[in-house]
Design an enzyme around this catalytic site. Structure first.
Site, mmCIF file in Angstrom:
data_model
loop_
_atom_site.group_PDB
_atom_site.id
_atom_site.type_symbol
_atom_site.label_atom_id
_atom_site.label_comp_id
_atom_site.label_asym_id
_atom_site.label_seq_id
_atom_site.Cartn_x
_atom_site.Cartn_y
_atom_site.Cartn_z
ATOM 1 N N ASP A 112 5.132 -5.265 5.674
ATOM 2 C CA ASP A 112 5.421 -6.687 5.931
ATOM 3 C C ASP A 112 5.493 -7.550 4.671
ATOM 4 O O ASP A 112 6.439 -8.322 4.495
ATOM 5 C CB ASP A 112 4.423 -7.269 6.949
ATOM 6 C CG ASP A 112 2.966 -6.987 6.573
ATOM 7 O OD1 ASP A 112 2.738 -6.261 5.582
ATOM 8 O OD2 ASP A 112 2.069 -7.500 7.255
ATOM 9 N N GLY A 113 4.538 -7.399 3.741
ATOM 10 C CA GLY A 113 4.510 -8.233 2.530
ATOM 11 C C GLY A 113 5.734 -7.995 1.652
ATOM 12 O O GLY A 113 6.408 -8.942 1.212
ATOM 13 N N THR A 114 6.058 -6.725 1.421
ATOM 14 C CA THR A 114 7.200 -6.370 0.559
ATOM 15 C C THR A 114 8.517 -6.807 1.208
ATOM 16 O O THR A 114 9.431 -7.284 0.525
ATOM 17 C CB THR A 114 7.215 -4.836 0.337
ATOM 18 O OG1 THR A 114 5.925 -4.452 -0.135
ATOM 19 C CG2 THR A 114 8.276 -4.419 -0.657
ATOM 20 N N ARG A 120 -25.337 11.753 19.291
ATOM 21 C CA ARG A 120 -25.185 10.430 18.677
ATOM 22 C C ARG A 120 -23.956 9.682 19.173
ATOM 23 O O ARG A 120 -23.005 10.289 19.668
ATOM 24 C CB ARG A 120 -25.009 10.587 17.155
ATOM 25 C CG ARG A 120 -26.298 10.834 16.436
ATOM 26 C CD ARG A 120 -26.048 11.094 14.964
ATOM 27 N NE ARG A 120 -27.311 11.142 14.247
ATOM 28 C CZ ARG A 120 -27.513 11.784 13.111
ATOM 29 N NH1 ARG A 120 -26.507 12.442 12.547
ATOM 30 N NH2 ARG A 120 -28.682 11.762 12.526
ATOM 31 N N ASP A 132 3.332 -1.232 12.056
ATOM 32 C CA ASP A 132 3.503 -2.515 12.731
ATOM 33 C C ASP A 132 4.763 -3.281 12.309
ATOM 34 O O ASP A 132 4.896 -4.466 12.618
ATOM 35 C CB ASP A 132 2.257 -3.401 12.514
ATOM 36 C CG ASP A 132 1.949 -3.643 11.042
ATOM 37 O OD1 ASP A 132 2.666 -3.093 10.191
ATOM 38 O OD2 ASP A 132 0.997 -4.392 10.750
ATOM 39 N N MET A 138 -7.688 2.363 9.721
ATOM 40 C CA MET A 138 -6.962 1.182 9.247
ATOM 41 C C MET A 138 -6.132 0.582 10.379
ATOM 42 O O MET A 138 -5.884 1.221 11.402
ATOM 43 C CB MET A 138 -6.100 1.535 8.039
ATOM 44 C CG MET A 138 -6.914 1.679 6.755
ATOM 45 S SD MET A 138 -5.872 1.956 5.316
ATOM 46 C CE MET A 138 -7.082 1.790 3.991
ATOM 47 N N THR A 179 4.637 1.907 6.393
ATOM 48 C CA THR A 179 3.258 1.437 6.522
ATOM 49 C C THR A 179 2.512 2.362 7.456
ATOM 50 O O THR A 179 3.045 2.727 8.510
ATOM 51 C CB THR A 179 3.143 -0.005 7.068
ATOM 52 O OG1 THR A 179 1.774 -0.246 7.405
ATOM 53 C CG2 THR A 179 3.973 -0.260 8.308
ATOM 54 N N ARG A 186 0.356 -4.695 -4.907
ATOM 55 C CA ARG A 186 0.476 -5.844 -4.003
ATOM 56 C C ARG A 186 0.792 -7.043 -4.884
ATOM 57 O O ARG A 186 -0.076 -7.564 -5.576
ATOM 58 C CB ARG A 186 -0.836 -6.053 -3.246
ATOM 59 C CG ARG A 186 -1.125 -4.943 -2.254
ATOM 60 C CD ARG A 186 -2.176 -5.332 -1.265
ATOM 61 N NE ARG A 186 -2.588 -4.184 -0.473
ATOM 62 C CZ ARG A 186 -1.935 -3.713 0.582
ATOM 63 N NH1 ARG A 186 -0.813 -4.276 0.970
ATOM 64 N NH2 ARG A 186 -2.383 -2.672 1.246
ATOM 65 N N ASP A 192 0.209 1.436 9.129
ATOM 66 C CA ASP A 192 -0.163 0.593 10.274
ATOM 67 C C ASP A 192 0.885 0.635 11.395
ATOM 68 O O ASP A 192 0.593 0.243 12.527
ATOM 69 C CB ASP A 192 -0.344 -0.863 9.836
ATOM 70 C CG ASP A 192 -1.561 -1.046 8.946
ATOM 71 O OD1 ASP A 192 -2.281 -0.059 8.727
ATOM 72 O OD2 ASP A 192 -1.785 -2.172 8.471
ATOM 73 N N GLY A 211 0.835 -1.213 0.000
ATOM 74 C CA GLY A 211 0.000 0.000 0.000
ATOM 75 C C GLY A 211 0.859 1.249 0.000
ATOM 76 O O GLY A 211 1.889 1.303 0.664
ATOM 77 N N ARG A 255 -4.340 7.382 3.803
ATOM 78 C CA ARG A 255 -3.088 7.145 3.077
ATOM 79 C C ARG A 255 -2.812 8.193 2.009
ATOM 80 O O ARG A 255 -1.810 8.102 1.301
ATOM 81 C CB ARG A 255 -3.141 5.760 2.410
ATOM 82 C CG ARG A 255 -3.128 4.626 3.375
ATOM 83 C CD ARG A 255 -2.480 3.364 2.847
ATOM 84 N NE ARG A 255 -2.654 3.074 1.467
ATOM 85 C CZ ARG A 255 -3.156 1.919 0.980
ATOM 86 N NH1 ARG A 255 -3.561 0.978 1.810
ATOM 87 N NH2 ARG A 255 -3.231 1.708 -0.307
ATOM 88 N N ARG A 272 -4.728 -3.644 10.474
ATOM 89 C CA ARG A 272 -5.220 -5.020 10.335
ATOM 90 C C ARG A 272 -4.928 -5.860 11.555
ATOM 91 O O ARG A 272 -5.807 -6.450 12.157
ATOM 92 C CB ARG A 272 -4.525 -5.684 9.132
ATOM 93 C CG ARG A 272 -4.990 -5.152 7.840
ATOM 94 C CD ARG A 272 -4.330 -5.885 6.736
ATOM 95 N NE ARG A 272 -3.095 -5.242 6.324
ATOM 96 C CZ ARG A 272 -2.398 -5.612 5.280
ATOM 97 N NH1 ARG A 272 -2.762 -6.629 4.557
ATOM 98 N NH2 ARG A 272 -1.293 -4.960 4.940
HETATM 99 O O1 F6P Z 1 -1.210 -2.355 4.939
HETATM 100 C C1 F6P Z 1 -1.595 -1.058 4.965
HETATM 101 C C2 F6P Z 1 -3.070 -0.911 4.736
HETATM 102 O O2 F6P Z 1 -3.331 0.469 4.633
HETATM 103 C C3 F6P Z 1 -3.939 -1.575 5.817
HETATM 104 O O3 F6P Z 1 -4.110 -0.781 6.943
HETATM 105 C C4 F6P Z 1 -5.222 -1.836 5.055
HETATM 106 O O4 F6P Z 1 -5.911 -2.934 5.607
HETATM 107 C C5 F6P Z 1 -4.734 -2.167 3.690
HETATM 108 O O5 F6P Z 1 -3.498 -1.516 3.540
HETATM 109 C C6 F6P Z 1 -5.666 -1.758 2.570
HETATM 110 O O6 F6P Z 1 -5.171 -2.271 1.396
HETATM 111 P P1 F6P Z 1 -5.629 -1.851 -0.065
HETATM 112 O O7 F6P Z 1 -5.045 -0.499 -0.356
HETATM 113 O O8 F6P Z 1 -5.037 -2.904 -0.932
HETATM 114 O O9 F6P Z 1 -7.110 -1.811 -0.066
#
Ligand code: F6P
Length: 341
Positions: A103-105, A162, A129, A169, A125, A72, A127, A10, A275, A171
């Site tokens: 993490d994926g990259t 309310r 993380d 975001m 990221t 991705r 996130d 992302g 983002r 995960r």
């Molecule tokens: O990994 C970063 C992230 O922004 C997560 O927080 C979110 O779940 C995901 O990417 C969303 O991915 P995409 O842009 O592929 O919808």
């Protein structure tokens, strides 16, 4: 040297600052050729290159996204993917690769490194993380955006009496939820690290609305889940690369809260707004620091390392230490969010 550069996973604000730093320092100081790959690992597999000169990185600091594009795509998970990557590296005479990703990259980077390519990684990221680093590029901007959104939601929540659910975001880690929740003054923060009990949430809301307020803000990370054995069923929907289908948990929560309290409840899913757009100064600075550290590391011949912030300093950590691990929000931070409810 011919140094390859890619951004994967992302996008986040601040990536262009890192690209700029690699090119500026790499070309200007070290005399390297920087070969950009379009759209992350996909571009490496397909030989989709974009040579990067100083002209390409002019005026990019305030611009969000990534000038290289991203995707991705995990070469080790696709048939023939690793062979395709290795043949591009050979054809383009790449001496080392700088991979900017989450993490994926980074997992893919460690696979490519195992296959014999010199790799230096940079963590990004929203996130926040990635293991072994106090911060990753993009997190600060995302928290700033989420905090501003919560501020705005406050006024409409109060006017309409309310319960407002704000989904952010995150995960597997609730860094944005915890920090933006604290900064924005949310009454309840729900993070993946601490599965919640809907009965407790409802009890809290009823008490608050009876005792001293007529509105509440609930910030929920997209990866938050109810605790096992509690009275709410929920099945998370996940995409091919582990992305969570946005809105799932907050829609479910809205239903439960309305059913159990009768309070008028609304949902805001911040989604990709977190983002997008201009990076904060902190993310531009972090991207710049990581970019310089990465190209200097490549020049010294370092391999299989990632730039990281530890005790405020930029250091290099072994990539093997990082891959497959998640940096979770510590209890102490979640406790602050709870203490200020
Ligand atoms: O990994 C970063 C992230 O922004 C997560 O927080 C979110 O779940 C995901 O990417 C969303 O991915 P995409 O842009 O592929 O919808």
């Amino acid at each position: 040297m011919r140094v390859g550069l890619l951004t994967g996973g992302g996008d986040v604000p601040g990536l262009n600052a890192a690209i700029r730093a690699v090119v500026k320092r790499g070309v200007g100081e070290h005399g390297h050729h920087i070969v950009g790959f379009r759209n992350g690992w996909k571009g490496v597999a397909e030989g989709d290159i974009q040579p990067l000169t100083r002209a390409d990185i002019r005026n990019v600091l305030p611009i969000g996204g990534t000038l290289l594009g991203t995707a991705r795509f995990h070469p080790h998970a696709v048939e023939g993917g690793m062979d395709a990557v290795m043949s591009t590296i050979e054809n383009e005479h790449i001496d080392a690769l700088i991979c900017i990703g989450g993490d994926g990259t980074l997992h893919a980077a460690s696979k490519v490194a195992e296959a014999g390519v010199k790799v230096v990684a940079i963590p990004k990221t929203i996130d926040n993380d990635v293991w072994a680093t106090e911060s990753s590029i993009g997190f600060d901007t995302a928290v700033t955006i989420a905090t501003e959104a919560i501020d705005r939601i406050h006024t409409t929540a109060e006017s309409h009496n309310r319960v407002m659910i704000v989904e952010v975001m995150g995960r597997t880690a609730g860094w944005i939820a915890a920090t933006a929740g604290i900064a924005g003054g949310a009454e309840i923060v729900l993070a993946p690290e601490r599965p919640f009990d809907i009965d407790q949430v409802v009890r809290f809301l009823k008490h608050r609305h009876r005792a001293h307020a007529s509105f509440s803000i609930v910030v929920v990370a997209e990866g938050a889940t109810p605790a096992e054995g509690t009275s709410m069923d929920y099945e998370m929907q996940v995409g091919q690369f582990g992305q969570i289908v946005a809105g799932g948990i907050s829609d479910r929560l809205k239903h439960e809260i309305e059913q159990r309290t009768g309070f008028d409840t609304r949902v805001t899913v911040l989604g990709h707004i977190q983002r997008g757009g201009t990076p904060t100064a902190a993310d531009r600075i972090l991207g710049s620091r990581f970019g310089v550290a990465a190209i200097d590391a490549v020049t010294r011949g370092e391999d299989r390392v990632m730039t990281a912030v530890q005790d405020g300093e930029v250091v290099l950590v072994p990539l093997a230490e990082v891959a497959g691990r998640v940096k979770h929000v510590p209890d102490s931070l979640l406790d602050v969010a709870r203490a200020l409810a």
